[in-house]
Scaffold this motif. Structure first.
Motif, mmCIF file in Angstrom:
data_model
loop_
_atom_site.group_PDB
_atom_site.id
_atom_site.type_symbol
_atom_site.label_atom_id
_atom_site.label_comp_id
_atom_site.label_asym_id
_atom_site.label_seq_id
_atom_site.Cartn_x
_atom_site.Cartn_y
_atom_site.Cartn_z
ATOM 1 N N TRP A 122 1.491 -57.222 -28.508
ATOM 2 C CA TRP A 122 2.947 -57.265 -28.669
ATOM 3 C C TRP A 122 3.490 -55.846 -28.823
ATOM 4 O O TRP A 122 3.094 -55.116 -29.735
ATOM 5 C CB TRP A 122 3.330 -58.069 -29.891
ATOM 6 C CG TRP A 122 2.986 -59.521 -29.816
ATOM 7 C CD1 TRP A 122 2.426 -60.194 -28.767
ATOM 8 C CD2 TRP A 122 3.168 -60.477 -30.850
ATOM 9 N NE1 TRP A 122 2.254 -61.509 -29.084
ATOM 10 C CE2 TRP A 122 2.696 -61.717 -30.356
ATOM 11 C CE3 TRP A 122 3.673 -60.416 -32.131
ATOM 12 C CZ2 TRP A 122 2.732 -62.872 -31.117
ATOM 13 C CZ3 TRP A 122 3.708 -61.573 -32.885
ATOM 14 C CH2 TRP A 122 3.248 -62.784 -32.372
ATOM 15 N N PRO A 123 4.428 -55.438 -27.982
ATOM 16 C CA PRO A 123 4.997 -54.090 -28.114
ATOM 17 C C PRO A 123 5.998 -54.023 -29.268
ATOM 18 O O PRO A 123 6.490 -55.042 -29.747
ATOM 19 C CB PRO A 123 5.705 -53.885 -26.774
ATOM 20 C CG PRO A 123 6.033 -55.263 -26.307
ATOM 21 C CD PRO A 123 4.948 -56.161 -26.838
ATOM 22 N N THR A 127 6.646 -48.525 -28.652
ATOM 23 C CA THR A 127 5.545 -48.649 -27.696
ATOM 24 C C THR A 127 5.920 -47.909 -26.422
ATOM 25 O O THR A 127 6.966 -48.185 -25.822
ATOM 26 C CB THR A 127 5.232 -50.129 -27.390
ATOM 27 O OG1 THR A 127 4.909 -50.785 -28.614
ATOM 28 C CG2 THR A 127 4.071 -50.254 -26.422
ATOM 29 N N ASP A 129 4.312 -47.723 -23.362
ATOM 30 C CA ASP A 129 4.151 -48.437 -22.096
ATOM 31 C C ASP A 129 4.265 -49.933 -22.349
ATOM 32 O O ASP A 129 3.324 -50.573 -22.820
ATOM 33 C CB ASP A 129 2.792 -48.096 -21.478
ATOM 34 C CG ASP A 129 2.572 -48.751 -20.123
ATOM 35 O OD1 ASP A 129 3.472 -49.489 -19.657
ATOM 36 O OD2 ASP A 129 1.496 -48.524 -19.537
ATOM 37 N N LEU A 130 5.408 -50.492 -22.023
ATOM 38 C CA LEU A 130 5.653 -51.908 -22.273
ATOM 39 C C LEU A 130 4.883 -52.820 -21.330
ATOM 40 O O LEU A 130 4.808 -54.031 -21.559
ATOM 41 C CB LEU A 130 7.145 -52.214 -22.187
ATOM 42 C CG LEU A 130 8.032 -51.493 -23.195
ATOM 43 C CD1 LEU A 130 9.488 -51.868 -22.985
ATOM 44 C CD2 LEU A 130 7.599 -51.807 -24.615
ATOM 45 N N THR A 131 4.297 -52.263 -20.271
ATOM 46 C CA THR A 131 3.547 -53.080 -19.321
ATOM 47 C C THR A 131 2.051 -53.055 -19.595
ATOM 48 O O THR A 131 1.294 -53.780 -18.944
ATOM 49 C CB THR A 131 3.801 -52.593 -17.877
ATOM 50 O OG1 THR A 131 3.311 -51.250 -17.736
ATOM 51 C CG2 THR A 131 5.280 -52.666 -17.535
ATOM 52 N N VAL A 135 -1.908 -52.623 -26.869
ATOM 53 C CA VAL A 135 -1.051 -51.696 -27.608
ATOM 54 C C VAL A 135 -1.953 -50.738 -28.363
ATOM 55 O O VAL A 135 -2.898 -51.151 -29.033
ATOM 56 C CB VAL A 135 -0.145 -52.449 -28.611
ATOM 57 C CG1 VAL A 135 0.586 -51.484 -29.519
ATOM 58 C CG2 VAL A 135 0.838 -53.335 -27.861
#
Length: 174
Positions: A122-123, A127, A129-131, A135
């Protein structure tokens, strides 16, 4: 008018009859005498009342007790298994991550959730890089994710490494 509910706290079922206006925090502290979650601000701003509700962290002062019928509530005390402290409890002690101790149970519950959130990918607001599939739980990530828990004694400098140590030992990317 009271409503009958059953709430499981730290693995034990507790039948209760509660007024529909009673918060989970008040039910825990005043009705069940479970004092691990603390009443700080009573407005959801300090995090002293943080518990895990079905595995997700919540401010128990904002949750109505009637909404947790048949739910599992885990307090800081409930994180300990078989009478042994949870790794976060030990890490908080080893890193001197508390002073007065008032906020510590909420901090520990929140930290347990932070580690699980990162493990699940979960970002957060920081965060990069959300892709990404995973994490990286950097110090900035820990600070952001723990930002809902205030410590008036300013033990923050020690809380981050305490959480980081347990996350790393649990296989969470750092």
């Amino acid at each position: 008018m009271d409503t009958d509910i059953t709430v499981r706290v730290d693995g034990t079922a507790h039948p209760l009859s509660v007024d529909t206006r009673t918060t989970l925090l008040d039910a825990l502290r005043e009705r069940l005498r479970i004092t691990s979650p603390k009443k700080g601000c009573d407005h959801g701003q300090c995090g002293a009342c943080t518990v895990l509700l079905d595995g997700r962290r919540v401010n128990s002062c904002l949750v109505l007790a009637v909404t947790v019928d048949d739910a599992e509530v885990t307090t800081s005390d409930g994180l300990a298994a078989g009478g042994q402290p949870h790794p976060l409890h030990r890490s908080f002690v080893e890193h001197d991550a508390f002073q007065c101790g008032y906020c510590t149970p909420g901090q520990v519950c929140s930290a347990a959730a932070v580690i699980e959130e990162a493990r699940a990918g979960w970002p957060s607001a920081v965060t990069a890089d959300l892709t990404a599939d995973a994490v990286e739980l950097t110090d900035a990530e820990i600070r952001e994710r723990m930002s809902g828990n205030l410590c008036r004694c300013a033990a923050y400098a020690h809380i981050v490494p305490a959480v980081a140590e347990v996350a790393e030992a649990g296989g969470v990317r750092r």
